[in-house]
Each structure stands twice: as C-alpha cells, then as structure tokens.
Write a protein that holds these residues in place. Structure first.
Motif, PDB file in Angstrom:
ATOM      1  N   VAL A 157      72.190  39.689  30.424  1.00  0.00           N
ATOM      2  CA  VAL A 157      73.438  38.924  30.268  1.00  0.00           C
ATOM      3  C   VAL A 157      73.631  38.671  28.788  1.00  0.00           C
ATOM      4  O   VAL A 157      72.733  38.193  28.096  1.00  0.00           O
ATOM      5  N   GLN A 210      77.095  37.792  25.820  1.00  0.00           N
ATOM      6  CA  GLN A 210      78.370  37.074  25.823  1.00  0.00           C
ATOM      7  C   GLN A 210      79.535  37.973  26.222  1.00  0.00           C
ATOM      8  O   GLN A 210      80.620  37.504  26.479  1.00  0.00           O
ATOM      9  N   ILE A 241      74.620  40.496  21.964  1.00  0.00           N
ATOM     10  CA  ILE A 241      73.252  40.026  21.783  1.00  0.00           C
ATOM     11  C   ILE A 241      72.796  39.467  23.130  1.00  0.00           C
ATOM     12  O   ILE A 241      73.547  38.753  23.795  1.00  0.00           O
ATOM     13  N   ILE A 277      73.488  29.688  19.109  1.00  0.00           N
ATOM     14  CA  ILE A 277      74.939  29.859  19.147  1.00  0.00           C
ATOM     15  C   ILE A 277      75.383  30.639  20.391  1.00  0.00           C
ATOM     16  O   ILE A 277      76.481  30.469  20.893  1.00  0.00           O
ATOM     17  N   GLN A 278      74.498  31.486  20.917  1.00  0.00           N
ATOM     18  CA  GLN A 278      74.880  32.282  22.088  1.00  0.00           C
ATOM     19  C   GLN A 278      74.869  31.464  23.383  1.00  0.00           C
ATOM     20  O   GLN A 278      75.730  31.635  24.226  1.00  0.00           O
ATOM     21  N   ALA A 279      73.863  30.635  23.534  1.00  0.00           N
ATOM     22  CA  ALA A 279      73.714  29.926  24.809  1.00  0.00           C
ATOM     23  C   ALA A 279      72.718  28.793  24.677  1.00  0.00           C
ATOM     24  O   ALA A 279      71.939  28.743  23.729  1.00  0.00           O
ATOM     25  N   SER A 280      72.739  27.924  25.667  1.00  0.00           N
ATOM     26  CA  SER A 280      71.783  26.819  25.685  1.00  0.00           C
ATOM     27  C   SER A 280      70.513  27.265  26.401  1.00  0.00           C
ATOM     28  O   SER A 280      70.504  28.232  27.162  1.00  0.00           O
ATOM     29  N   TYR A 295      70.954  27.194  30.204  1.00  0.00           N
ATOM     30  CA  TYR A 295      71.621  28.364  30.783  1.00  0.00           C
ATOM     31  C   TYR A 295      70.635  29.519  30.897  1.00  0.00           C
ATOM     32  O   TYR A 295      70.592  30.234  31.891  1.00  0.00           O
TER      33      TYR A 295
END
Lengths: 770, 288, 153
Positions: free
Chosen positions: B181, B183, B189, B257-260, B263
């Motif tokens: 997965v 973005q 990335i 910056i992509q995800a927490s 998540y």
C-alpha cells in the motif's frame, strides 16, 4: 497548421500542439539569454520575525557573485498584489511566513549562487506567530500588520435572505455538517520562471510564466519605481498555471535583478522545493452548515459559516471569499439564508487563486449537505436536487439571479437517464469480497468573469498582414488551456480563412492590448468576444476596400474567401495581398473592446464583497456522478467510473472542451483523494512531488463527458469551461464514499488512512461524525 | 566538482577504488542523486558500477538464482527465470517506482540503500536471500537479515561491496505474493507491505507459511514464531486474521509524512486476508 | 572532463564537469531545451530521455554516464521533417495542453511501443505512470498512444 477551414463547433487540432510535442516551443523556463546571470533568493527561516540585520559581505565575496540585493536596493514601494498591495518583493521590516524572500543574489552559475545564499547571515527577532485562522481572529492574537484597522481579518462578509437562520425551526428536516478542506498546491509542471534584462532603450523587458502580463507591468511599476512605459512584459506559453501564476511570482525579483546586473540579463527558475515553499495555494477552508427542508424535500433554510486561511499576504484572498459565499448555497432555490465568511491572515503560506476560485470549497460544502439532507428526508439524492434546482429567472440561496442560460436541470436529468445511474444499485450490490461500493452525485456552477464592479474588459487587435495573411495580437496568456488556438479558430470562422493563414502573437505589453487575466473562466469568453468584433470590423474594411479596387463591385455581392475577395456576380476576384498593399498600416489593424455583461443586483450585500466580485451573471453548470469502490483492507478508494454532464454553452471545439473537462475532473479528484498539502506551524511539510501526491495515469479511470449546450452571450454562444470541471469531484466522490462506508468523513482529503480508520472505528456502520 | 569513474570490469573497479577509497559507489543513482540534491549526502568521488557487465547477470545454479547487484528492476521483470522461479520478486519489482526508475534502479541499490520501505526487500527476506560481499581480497556470504542492520544502515565493511544476491529457489508448489500500500498506485513510496509464501496441501492445509513485513520497522521484519501458527492448519479467514493481528503487535512502525504508525499497524493486521482473495483468484483461474 | 556520445544521431564531444546532471548538459550547455525539468528528483518524468533506446531520467544521471552512449531527446524523434507517429497522435488526439510534460510523456510512450507494440489501455497507463501531467487527466494521452500503436503495428 491545417489548410482546411474549420467551422466553429468542429474539432480543430490545436495549433500549438506540434511545436510543444517536438520540444521546440519556448516556455519562460527555456530562455537562457546570452551572458545571463542566475538569480536566486534567500528566504525566511521563520514564520514571523523582525529583520534586525542582514550581513551580505561573505556572499558578495563568493567568486562568481555579481550582486547581492536587499529591500534597500528597491526604489519603488516594494509592494505587489491586487487589490491590497501588501506583499514585498524583498522583505524589509519583517517576514510573515517561511519562504518570504529576503535577499536576492545574482551569480554567474548555480553553484556560486547556492554558495552565496548559504553565506548570507540574517539576524531575526522571532515574533509570536499564528497559524490557525480562528486563533488569528482572537483579540490577543499576534498581528501580521500592526497598523491594519481590521487586524488579522482580511475581509468578512455576509449574505442574508428571507428570515435567515430563524427559518431553520420551520423545517421538517434539518442536518448539520462541519467540513474541513485542505490546502491544494497547483503543482504546474513548469515551476515559476522568467528572464529579464534592460534593453538598449532602457526598457526593462521581462519574459515570464505569467497569467497576467498587463497587471504585472502595473504592479512592477509601483513596486520597483519605474514608469509603466519603461517596462515590457511578455508571456510565452505557460507550462501550466491553474491560478498559481495569477499575479507576480518571480517577476519582481527578476526586474530588481535586471536593474542591478550591470546590463546583463538575469534568469530565475525555482526548484520544485522552492516552488512548493513560496507559491500560493488553494485556500484551506472550514465550513459549518445547517440546512433544512420541508416534509416534501423543498429547501427552506440554510446557515453557513466559512473561514478561509489566506496566509501571510492578501493576494486574491478577498475575491476568493466572495466566490465561496456566492457558491456556498449551490444551484438551489433557498429562500431563507444566512451565510457568513471570514478570510484571515495567518503566518502560513499564501493562499490565492486556484482553478474554481472558491467555488470548489463552497460546493464541497453544500453538495455534501444536500446528500445528508436528502438522506434524512428519505428522498433520492438526484430527485432532491431536481426538486430544488434553479431555472433561469430563479434566485439561488446566495441571492444570485440566474438571468442568463441555466442548464443545471438538463445536466441533472442527463445523469438521471444515464445507465451508470439507472443501474447503480446492481453495481453496488455486486461488490466483491473485502470491497464496499458507493455511488454519489453532485451539482454546481461556476461564475464567469470579475463580477459587478471591476469591469471585465478585453481589447483585441488583429492585423491584415502585407502578404495577405492575418495576425492576432493576443491580450490573454495561454497557460495550456488552448485559448490561442481557439482565437485562431474564432478568427478563422469570421474571416473565412484557414488556421494556416494566421499567426498569433502571444501577450506582449509592448504590442498587444490589455485584456485582463487569463483566469475566471473568462479568457475565451471575453477575449473571444473582443476578437469577433475586431475581425468583423476588419472584414468589413477588407470588403469595402475591395469595392474600391474592383470597379463596379457591390459590397453585398462580395465574399471574403481564403486569400482573396470574390465578386459572386461577376466571378472576378482580388487577392488579400493586393488589398493589403492598398492599405496603410493603420487601416490594416483593427481593434475592438468588449465589456462582459455583469450582474448589478442585489445591491444589499456589503460593498467590499461586491467589489471583489459578487455576484456573477454568466454561469456554467454541471452534474457529476462518481462510482467508487473501497478496499476494506487498506481503505484505498478506487474511482471506477466517472460521468460529467456540463452546460458550458455552445462547444467551440469538442477536443479543447473535453481537455478542460477531463483536466478539471482529475485535478478535482486529486483534491478530494490524494492532495494533502500539509503545513504545520508554518512549516511546509510537503517539500516535493514525492510527498505531495498527484494522481498518476493509473490512479484515474476513463472519464465520460456529456454536454448540455445552451445558448449564451459568449462568442458563438460559449460559456467558460476552464473551471467547472474541478468543482464537483470533491462532493461527488465524498458522497459516493459516504454511501459506501455508511458514514461520512468530514475532513479531506479522503486518504486511504482516513477511510480505514473510519471503517475500523465503527465496523458496524451507521451514522456518526468523524 | 566531483570525479565520476565508470569502470568496465571488476578489475578496473578495484584499481580505481583503491586509488580513491573515499569514493561513493553508485548503482542506478535513483537514490544517491536524490540524496545529493537534498544535501543529505556529501561526496567527493563517485564510482558508477553500471558498466561492469559481470554485475548485470542473472543466472541459475545449484538450486539458486544468482542475481548480479547491478541487475535493474526492469531486468528482473524481463527475465523468464525470475518469472518462473521467483515470481514474488518480479511482482515486487513491478510495483516499484515508475518505468524509467525501473530502467535505472538496481537490486543492489535497493538492498544497500536499506530503506525499510524498499520494495524488493520483503521478497528477498521471505526467500531467505543471501548476499555475496566482496572486497579486494575476501569474499563472504551473509543472510540478508544480517546485512541490513537498521534504516539505511548495512554491515558492509570498508572496501566491501555487494557482488551478487543468491536466492534459493522455493520448493515446488509454493506460492508467494507481494502486497503493497502506497499513497497512490504508481510512483509510490511504500506505506506498508507484506510478502508471503505459502505451501499448501491439496486440501488447503498449510505445509509452510512465511511472512515478511516492509516499512513497519527499522528493517524488513519477519516473525518466525507467528508463522508457526499456520503450520498444519487449514487456511482460513480467522487464522489469517490472527497472523495479521499478532504480527501487527510485533511491528515497530513510525509515523511520517506518508502515514501514521497506527495506519501501518492496521495494514499489517489486514494484509494476510489478501491471501484469501489471491488464493480464490488463482484457484478459479487455474493459474499458479 | 571531455565526454563524447551520440545525441540524436549526431556525435558530440563536449568538455563538462563529470558530475553535471544530464538535464543541465542538454539544456544549458547544448541549448536543447525540449527536455524539461519538473522536479529534479525523479518524481515527475518531464526529463525522460532514451539512453541506448531505453527511457531514463536525465535529472538523475551524470554527464559522465553518457560517455559512448547514444541519447535520444524529444528533438531527435522527428525524421526527415516528419513527426514520429507518437508525436503525430499526441497532436491529433488532443493529448497536449500546456505541453510541459509532453516531451517526457512522448519518450515514455516510444519506449513502451518498442517493448510492447500493441499494449492494452491499462498497460499504457502503467507505462506513463512515471510521467505526471497536471492538465489533461491522462485520457487523451492514453488515446493517442493507443492510436500510435495501431499505426506503428
């Protein structure tokens, strides 16, 4: 370019495409003048700080550095911007956001430039900063402009109709929603670029990637202290703009550089990182709605509060607010309304024009509210819209009289009859394992032009050249939307000549005429109308002269044909070259001014909101339909099908029309699904295209576009089509996602993370706020 | 100005490197040049390995696939032997970057950059890849798990370079998958990824199951204890859920910056269920 | 250092810094500005060129790497004054708007059609997935490449 005549309404291949696809079209970024210096900027490291001292001596010593300039080197007001001139070319007393330009360096090469920029020392006194617009409105908030009477409030406005909020209590169904919309970055492929130099006559010549060459000249004159006739701005084809080049970007720095370069040309081209840091964005918005209807689903009352963060400088923030207010009630008759908006300064990046210019924000709000209310009232969302949508002669909830063609109902009906809508339930029911499906619609409009106070004027100029061909002097830049080729199409139709018989001069303040900005869905509408006038005059002049030259010919028997005038009775003909050679230059040139129609009512709204554009008179309309599939395991959203039905008046060129619809939709999909320009405490977190996510070719489905053609006052009945496409993907996709999830996500964009968290927080479904 | 060397052979490379030992080795350049642009890396000399043909081969020998460190992602996609023997590696390469990046970037670069988000790594961990590391005088072979010691950190010694990657060919009747997965669907990335290998009996009993997890820890992670849960069990939704949930608890993701981090954990929890989808799909299609 | 390479079928010899980016060499030193720069870090594809026939990103290549190679830029696609079929299809299908992504997009399409003469729509989408376009929504680009494939076949 093609030899064949191309009637209006048919596909005419764009005249600019061939050079662009061969790589030989020169954009502003492609100019490398002989002997040029590179210009670069030292930008502020703080979001809000007083500049105490700037130490440039070490930078000056770097080999290859030609000049190091600060605000002290600027002769003029050092302020640009319209309508508020509040943005310095180089910061003087203080900086108001990270990325504010402070020192300009000119150097022989990029390495020397980089080194010199590193060696500049700036002492700051850091000031308290404010990053939240609601915080900025509090009495004790730090002030960006100490002397400003309105403090951090750039502009507020209200629109009130009927009994306003009081009527909510008369509604059978009332829903409430608070929406938070993100910043959006234009992310044009060509970052801000230009070259400048002083020519042998002492004129500052700037070639820049700009939507507003004529306005730039005026602003530069003011800011740099040069008379306007000592400045010439030219605008070649832009590598994209979308509102982000509506005004000064690098032009002030280039002009300043050229005035201190020892007669050498200067070039500036921002890196992607610098562009993201320093360019304007779409205003992030907070919208708070209440919307109510009767038992039968007739809209009765609405309240809406809008807060926009305009960042450190006004730019076009006020006008964007006016536009949000105008579109906040959508395309519906709502008799009782109270809309209130605030556009607020903060120490964030500057927000200004972006395709749609506030309409996407307003429509993202109202169109989600409509779905919420339709659901509450148990009425199908499309039927609900049809019940309440305006006809010509109706007034919208925002108080805008639909005085001109109003095709929204046709758009809605077209969607209603489409197989994607008719078969939607089957499609939803057939979702595969681990997938949820939803279908959503949204409807809306886009106002064209500048509104009631600031006249929307275009001045076209055409010339019959000595060789019998024609030249069009364009007054409006082509940022990619294809108004240049359309101008040739229009002129070809009036003068009955093939595209090949024309040359087009791009906007040049030295030879073309001011025609306003390339923006507001008005570029072809206004300039096209002016061009029609100029071409008609020229045609009449040519035919009249032919009468003179062909003894015994009568005007009404003459036909302007390709390269010649033909006497239909006698079969005699005379070449356009012969006619041209009988004319003085003055006769060969035709100029026509056009003023777009403007709505004057209502006059009750506050004068600043009117000044900044409320209300519009000409609107394009659309209804969109989105079919989405959500992956329950990751939260990823796939748009499986997308349909747009658009009323943008008559279609001049189906190909260019579709380009605008497709491009607008995909930019709108980016807005709702991926594009999350994050700024935290004034820090731009999305520094590049790896972290600011634009859709790629595999993220987008094939789109379907249907047209509803109404007649309008535009050239050949067209209305603007440049913006309407971007306005509805946000609410249409949000509505589809809400249907799939069984609940709504109120903060955008709808990233996979937000969707999965929504799914996980309430796996059984049901309604609740995020 | 930096010097850029382009040796044509290992011999030439060794000579150059001993003359400029401070040089940075460049494989495809897709990471190095971005990092130079961002000022994260400062270098004086660069040795580009792209012309050493010895490093660009894919071979098969002794039950192993041998992949030269300068083999590009596109070569991995194009090589029939990879499609046949290591389809999961091919799948991972197909989801990496964009076509032009795949034409430039290499497997060796992907490994030595040692990003936890690197797309090829979960597959290589899953397949128990071993790395051949050479210096001028020495050669050693280490498991990839010992090679990557942290985010962007490897156990390469001074003067050592990655010569090739040795991947044991899985026994017949194993299937492997890579799920990612990001973005968006391309140029993405990795937010989190899972490579999985299953060997199933005809009645869907799991003979062997392996899982590796990308972008949810300092390196790619494997949890052998968790993998054992599957052993001799029938593949089922609850079982896969259990694997996911247990693994998620063991991961150490970060927020960026992509995800927490949250998540990322959720994705790990859910990833194994994809196998159900995939197994059904291959079942009905008869494809393996 | 002096490097020599073939640029659009012509031998070039040029003195340059070995660590100069190929995009800068093309645009600034050789004055060939058809190859665009949109990000400088391999994220947009605007600078795509063909190196020995294979699409690569000229912002992530150093001048020294060109030594002895053959590089094709957008300027090199026109043969005897005629547009390459991909270019022609871009023009006729309305795949060009602002045009700043077009050179890179076209190069990616040319690379694709060399590998896969009759790609499906999804394969075309994948092949240009490294080329960002902010204007078109991609659809007309996909149409154009599909039509060029048919023409070339």
């Amino acid at each position: 370019m093609t030899e064949a005549l191309a009637p209006i309404g048919t596909v005419l291949t764009r005249s600019d495409a061939s050079a662009k696809v061969q790589g030989c079209e020169k954009y502003a970024a492609d100019y490398y003048p002989q002997g040029m210096l590179w210009a670069g900027v030292k930008r502020s490291a703080y979001a809000h700080a007083k500049i105490l001292r700037i130490e440039t001596s070490k930078a000056v010593e770097v080999t290859g550095v030609a000049a190091v300039l600060t605000s002290g080197d600027i002769r003029g007001s050092n302020r640009v911007g319209v309508p508020e001139m509040d943005q310095p070319v180089l910061a003087d007393d203080k900086v108001r956001c990270k990325g504010d330009p402070v020192v300009l360096v000119l150097a022989e090469n990029k390495k020397a430039l980089e080194l010199a920029l590193e060696k500049i020392e700036i002492d700051y006194e850091v000031l308290p900063a404010v990053f939240d617009p609601r915080e900025a409105l509090k009495p004790d908030a730090p002030l960006l402009y100490e002397q400003r009477p309105g403090k951090n409030l750039l502009l507020s406005g209200t629109l009130e109709r009927g009994n306003g909020a009081a009527s909510l209590k008369d509604c059978k169904f009332v829903v409430e929603g608070r929406f938070k919309l993100p910043w959006q970055e234009h992310a044009y492929l060509e970052t801000e670029a230009g070259v400048a130099g002083i020519n042998s006559e002492g004129i500052l010549e700037i070639t820049a990637s700009t939507q507003t060459p004529f306005r730039d000249r005026n602003e530069l004159s003011h800011a740099l202290g040069l008379p306007a006739d000592k400045i010439r701005v030219t605008a070649p084809y832009l590598g994209g703009a979308f509102g982000g080049k509506d005004g000064i970007t690098v032009q002030g720095l280039l002009g300043l550089g050229a005035m201190h370069s020892g007669d050498r040309p200067v070039k500036m081209w921002t890196s992607r990182e610098e562009s993201f840091l320093s360019s304007t964005k779409r205003h992030p918005a907070e919208l708070h709605y209440r919307l109510g209807c009767t038992q039968d689903g007739i809209l009765l009352a609405m309240t809406c509060e809008v807060v926009l963060d305009t960042g450190a400088y006004a730019a076009l923030g006020g006008a964007v607010l006016a536009m949000v207010l105008e579109h906040a009630a959508g395309v519906y008759r709502i008799p009782n309304v109270f809309i209130e908006g605030f556009c607020v300064y903060t120490n964030n990046s500057v927000a200004s024009a972006f395709r749609g210019f506030g309409a996407p924000q307003g429509l993202a709000g109202i169109e989600q509210m409509i779905d919420l209310l339709a659901d509450e009232a148990g009425i199908d969302a499309l039927k609900f819209r049809l019940k309440n949508a305006v006809n010509r002669g109706d007034t919208t909830g925002s108080g805008v009289l639909m005085s001109n063609s109003t095709g929204i109902i046709s758009c809605l009906k077209k969607v209603q009859r489409h197989p994607l809508w008719i078969n939607r339930q089957d499609w939803v029911n057939n979702a595969p394992a681990f997938k949820k499906r939803g279908v959503g619609t949204a409807a809306g409009m886009q106002g064209t032009g500048y509104g009631p106070v600031i006249l929307d004027i275009a001045n076209a100029k055409t010339e019959l050249l000595p060789d019998g061909r024609f030249r069009i002097y364009s007054g409006v830049a082509d940022m990619g939307q294809g108004n240049n080729p359309t101008n040739i199409h229009i002129a070809g139709e009036i003068l009955n000549q093939a595209p090949k018989d024309f040359e087009l001069l791009q906007p040049d303040t030295g030879s073309c005429l001011p025609s306003g900005s390339s923006s507001a869905s008005r570029t072809t509408f206004s300039f096209g109308n002016a061009l029609i006038g100029a071409c008609k005059n020229l045609k009449e002049r040519i035919l009249t002269r032919a009468c003179n030259l062909m003894m015994g010919a009568y005007f009404e028997n003459l036909l302007l044909a390709r390269g010649k005038v033909l006497d239909m009775t006698s079969g005699r003909e005379i070449s356009l070259q012969a006619i041209a050679s009988s004319m003085t230059e003055q006769e060969r040139i035709s100029i026509f001014s056009y003023i777009a129609p403007a709505a004057k009512h209502p006059e009750s709204v506050n004068s600043e909101i009117r000044f900044l554009g409320f209300p519009h008179r000409i609107f394009s309309f659309a209804c969109h339909l989105a079919l989405v599939e959500i992956d329950e395991l990751s939260g990823e959203i796939e748009v499986c099908d997308y349909l747009a039905c658009t009323d943008a008046g008559r279609i001049l060129n189906p190909q260019i029309y579709e380009q605008q619809i497709h491009g607008g939709i995909v930019q709108g999909m980016g807005y709702v699904l991926w594009e999350d320009f994050r700024i935290h405490n004034g820090d731009v977190l999305c520094r590049n295209l790896a972290t600011y996510i634009l859709p790629t070719a595999v993220d987008i489905p094939d789109l379907q576009s249907l047209a509803v053609e109404t007649e309008e006052t535009g050239p050949f009945g067209m209305k603007g089509v440049g913006e309407i496409g971007i306005n509805l993907p946000y609410p249409a996709i949000s509505n589809a996602v809400a249907q799939a999830l069984g609940r709504r996500i109120y903060e955008g964009p709808l990233t996979a993370e937000r969707v999965l968290k929504c799914l996980n927080s309430n796996p059984t479904g049901g309604k609740s706020e995020d | 100005m930096k010097n850029v060397f382009l040796p044509n052979s290992i011999e030439e490379f060794r000579q150059i490197w001993s003359a400029v030992p401070d040089a940075v080795l460049m494989a495809g350049g897709t990471d190095l040049l971005v990092s130079l642009r961002e000022g994260k890396t400062k270098v004086k000399n660069i040795i580009s390995l792209e012309r050493i043909s010895e490093l660009r081969h894919i071979d098969c020998s002794g039950g192993e696939i041998l992949i030269g460190s300068l083999v590009t992602h596109q070569q991995i996609l194009d090589a029939p032997i990879i499609a046949e023997a290591l389809p999961v590696l091919r799948q991972a390469a197909s989801l990496l970057g964009s076509p032009a990046v795949r034409h430039m970037g290499t497997i060796g670069g992907n490994i030595c950059t040692a990003s936890p988000a690197a797309d090829l790594l979960p597959a290589l961990y899953l397949l128990d890849a071993r790395l051949e590391l050479h210096t001028e005088r020495t050669k050693r072979t280490v498991p990839i798990t010992d090679f990557i010691i942290g985010p962007r950190q490897t156990s390469l010694s001074e003067g050592e370079f990655l010569y090739r990657i040795r991947v044991p060919i899985p026994v017949p009747n194993t299937r492997a998958y890579y799920f990612k997965v990001g973005q968006r669907k391309a140029l993405a990335i990795t937010i989190a990824s899972m490579a999985a290998l299953l060997r199933l009996d005809t009645d869907m009993t799991v003979l062997e199951g392996r899982f590796s997890w990308g972008s949810v820890g300092p390196t790619v992670l494997r949890f052998p204890e968790t993998e054992k849960i599957l052993q001799n069990q029938k593949l089922s939704e609850p079982l896969l859920k259990e694997i996911g949930e247990k693994s998620a608890r063991l991961t150490e993701p970060i927020s960026d910056i992509q995800a927490s981090a949250d998540y990322r954990r959720m994705l790990v929890s859910n990833f194994p269920l994809r196998l159900l989808q995939a197994e059904k799909y291959t079942g009905s299609n008869g494809k393996k | 250092m002096k490097i020599s390479f073939r640029l659009n079928e012509k031998m070039i010899e040029i003195e340059t810094a070995p660590d100069r980016r190929v995009i800068d060499l093309l645009r600034e030193d050789l004055g060939i500005t058809g190859t665009k720069e949109g990000c400088g870090s391999g994220e947009c594809g605007a600078c795509t060129v063909l190196i020995d026939g294979v699409s690569k990103l000229s912002c992530l290549m150093l001048a020294a790497q060109l030594e002895g190679r053959s590089i094709t830029t957008i300027e090199g696609l026109v043969q005897d004054g005629k547009l390459h079929p991909v270019q022609k299809a871009f023009v006729s299908h309305g795949a060009v708007q602002c045009g700043f992504c077009s050179p890179g997009m076209v190069m990616s399409a040319v690379d694709l059609l060399q590998r896969n003469p009759l790609p499906g729509r999804q394969e075309i989408r994948r092949a240009v997935s490294g080329n960002l376009c902010r204007c078109t929504g991609y659809q007309k680009i996909i149409d154009a490449i599909q039509s060029a494939a048919k023409e070339l076949d």
